[in-house]
Design an enzyme around this catalytic site. Structure first.
Site, PDB file in Angstrom:
ATOM      1  N   HIS A 100      61.928  79.788 -38.724  1.00  0.00           N
ATOM      2  CA  HIS A 100      61.917  80.201 -40.133  1.00  0.00           C
ATOM      3  C   HIS A 100      61.451  78.976 -40.919  1.00  0.00           C
ATOM      4  O   HIS A 100      61.773  77.844 -40.538  1.00  0.00           O
ATOM      5  CB  HIS A 100      63.308  80.526 -40.660  1.00  0.00           C
ATOM      6  N   ASP A 103      64.144  76.571 -41.455  1.00  0.00           N
ATOM      7  CA  ASP A 103      64.654  75.818 -40.294  1.00  0.00           C
ATOM      8  C   ASP A 103      63.965  74.473 -40.173  1.00  0.00           C
ATOM      9  O   ASP A 103      64.548  73.509 -39.681  1.00  0.00           O
ATOM     10  CB  ASP A 103      64.354  76.546 -38.966  1.00  0.00           C
ATOM     11  N   GLU A 231      61.676  93.274 -37.311  1.00  0.00           N
ATOM     12  CA  GLU A 231      62.782  93.160 -36.347  1.00  0.00           C
ATOM     13  C   GLU A 231      63.935  94.053 -36.786  1.00  0.00           C
ATOM     14  O   GLU A 231      64.625  93.752 -37.759  1.00  0.00           O
ATOM     15  CB  GLU A 231      63.230  91.692 -36.269  1.00  0.00           C
ATOM     16  N   ASP A 295      63.276  89.524 -28.908  1.00  0.00           N
ATOM     17  CA  ASP A 295      64.233  88.444 -29.122  1.00  0.00           C
ATOM     18  C   ASP A 295      65.276  88.623 -28.046  1.00  0.00           C
ATOM     19  O   ASP A 295      66.085  89.563 -28.088  1.00  0.00           O
ATOM     20  CB  ASP A 295      64.879  88.534 -30.515  1.00  0.00           C
TER      21      ASP A 295
HETATM   22  C1  XLS Z   1      69.236  87.728 -37.016  1.00  0.00           C
HETATM   23  C2  XLS Z   1      67.871  87.799 -36.549  1.00  0.00           C
HETATM   24  C3  XLS Z   1      67.010  86.606 -36.922  1.00  0.00           C
HETATM   25  C4  XLS Z   1      65.564  86.944 -36.709  1.00  0.00           C
HETATM   26  C5  XLS Z   1      64.618  86.079 -37.443  1.00  0.00           C
HETATM   27  O1  XLS Z   1      70.095  88.500 -36.630  1.00  0.00           O
HETATM   28  O2  XLS Z   1      67.881  88.001 -35.173  1.00  0.00           O
HETATM   29  O3  XLS Z   1      67.392  85.498 -36.173  1.00  0.00           O
HETATM   30  O4  XLS Z   1      65.227  86.950 -35.377  1.00  0.00           O
HETATM   31  O5  XLS Z   1      64.820  86.098 -38.794  1.00  0.00           O
HETATM   32 NI    NI Z   2      66.259  87.919 -33.876  1.00  0.00          NI
HETATM   33 NI    NI Z   3      70.071  88.655 -34.313  1.00  0.00          NI
END
Ligand code: XLS
Ligand code: NI
Ligand code: NI
Length: 436
Positions: A100, A103, A231, A295
């Protein structure tokens, strides 16, 4: 800065490896179904859990005591983290990273200052990437931590926040594009609501769609080739989140006709929170033509939180990899470790142990899934279940060549009476266990 205890990259030593930090299954160069394991799995280390999270939970603060969290110079801390990211990638032999904007660089006092900080660190990345060959899987904007986003980002009742988000995302897309990022991610952390008493759902959904359209337009303007990845997550932090799961996100994407440009980034833990299995979400995304990236982490089946643990469950990984292989594998996507070590895992090397173990679990999953595909028995049994759809009359019915009345007339004329056959679930589960 010396952080980890080892100097040399973790190596593949096979299942009988003696050391703690060795790959037992993940051999990046080993070919599986015509591609190397590295090409199949496309691992990424994430910035936020690995370098930013200090180990806090709702009941207590920093347990990790990382020196850069206590650095009085925030840009100095950001440079330390950049060094450590590339050191982590080197030691793990992982090719990709993800971040991000927040980050990698401090917020500063204004968006202008924030953008400049992000650019300065991105320039450091650029040099390191050129030197090491490491790559960016995706970038994303953090539009959920600062209090300005407490009522949402693009779906905030205040249009000033919507506009601010546009400016933040534009810069993050520019930076991601400049670094050759292969995807751009949007996770709607606070795109949802807490209570209907203060919320216009219809208006907020219109805002979300407008924002997505603007992002896709901009992607084309700058010639960003990779997909935008949404996501899904059902809740946490908001009670009701608009990007609930793959099916919900598909409805948004399809309503805008953006299936070519927008795909999904599926997270294991989010699938569990939505009441699905991980493989369900992958299979559905693939069936809908919007499978993008993963992820990879693991939810806790008891707690109902996004615990983001490292995925270690081999049978689960095998089922996920089976669906990924059936989907044709990754194109621009990969497996991003959106996973964090437990807050008692305070040794720097715990970060390495976590990644090594999960990389091995994914690799084993891949090997098992490849066996399932090569053996083909499962696929044949499933195909047999649908075989009658291949008959010309049934094909025509599916293609819409027969009206409802015509089908009805045919059923009456032939006296058709469907004959059920066994779904054979237990036999199939037994077969699955032979591959494990
Ligand atoms: C949070 C999300 C975040 C995303 C990116 O629950 O998984 O980490 O992957 O913003
Ligand atoms: Ni995530
Ligand atoms: Ni998450």
């Amino acid at each position: 800065m010396k952080f980890y205890s080892i100097k040399d990259p973790v190596r593949f030593e096979g299942p009988s490896a003696k050391g703690d930090l060795a790959f037992r299954w993940y051999n990046p160069r080993q070919k599986v179904m015509g591609k190397t394991m590295a090409e199949h799995l496309r691992f990424a280390v994430c910035y936020w859990h690995t370098l930013c999270w200090p180990g806090l939970d709702p009941f207590g603060g920093d347990t990790f005591l990382r020196p850069w969290h206590h650095d009085s110079d925030p840009m100095g801390a950001a440079r330390t983290k950049a060094d450590l990211m590339f050191e982590t990638l080197r030691l793990l032999g992982v090719d990709y990273f993800t971040f991000h904007d927040l980050d990698i660089a401090p917020e500063g006092r204004s968006l202008k200052e924030f953008n400049a900080n992000v650019t300065a660190i991105a320039n450091i990345f650029e040099a390191k990437m050129a030197k090491t060959g490491k790559k960016l899987l995706w970038g994303t904007a953090n539009m959920f931590s600062n209090r300005r986003f407490m009522a949402g980002a693009a779906t905030n009742p205040d249009p000033d926040v919507f506009a601010y988000c546009a400016a933040q995302v534009k810069h993050c897309m520019d930076v991601t594009h400049g670094l050759g990022g292969e995807n751009y991610v949007m996770w709607g952390g606070r795109e949802g609501y807490e209570t209907l008493l203060n919320t216009k759902i219809g208006h907020e959904l219109e805002q979300a769609k407008r924002f997505l359209s603007l992002v896709v337009d901009y992607k084309h303007k700058i010639g960003f080739k990779g997909p935008i990845l949404i996501e899904p997550k059902p809740q946490e932090p908001t009670k009701h989140q608009y990007d609930y799961d793959v099916a919900t996100v598909y409805a948004t994407i399809a309503s805008l006709g953006l299936q070519k440009d927008v795909k999904v980034n599926i997270e294991q833990n989010h699938a569990i929170l939505a009441g699905h299995s991980f493989e369900h979400e992958i299979a559905l995304a693939s069936a809908l033509g919007i499978f993008g990236s993963i992820d990879i982490n693991r939810g806790d089946y008891q707690s109902g939180w996004d615990t983001d643990q490292f995925a270690m469950n081999i049978p689960e990984m095998a089922l996920a990899q089976y669906e990924i292989l059936k989907a044709g594998g990754f194109t621009s996507g990969g497996m991003n470790f959106d996973a964090k070590i437990r807050r008692q895992s305070i040794d720097p090397d715990d970060i390495l142990h976590a990644h090594v173990g999960s990389i091995d679990a994914c690799a084993r999953g891949l090997l098992i899934a490849a066996k399932m595909i090569a053996d083909d028995k499962l696929a044949q049994l499933v195909d047999a279940r649908y075989a009658k759809w291949k008959e010309p009359r049934n094909k025509a019915m599916l293609a819409g060549k027969e009206s409802l009345e015509a089908i009805a007339a045919r059923v009456h004329k032939s006296g058709l009476e469907p004959q059920p056959s066994s779904g054979r679930q237990e036999a199939l589960e037994n077969l699955l266990n032979t591959y494990l």
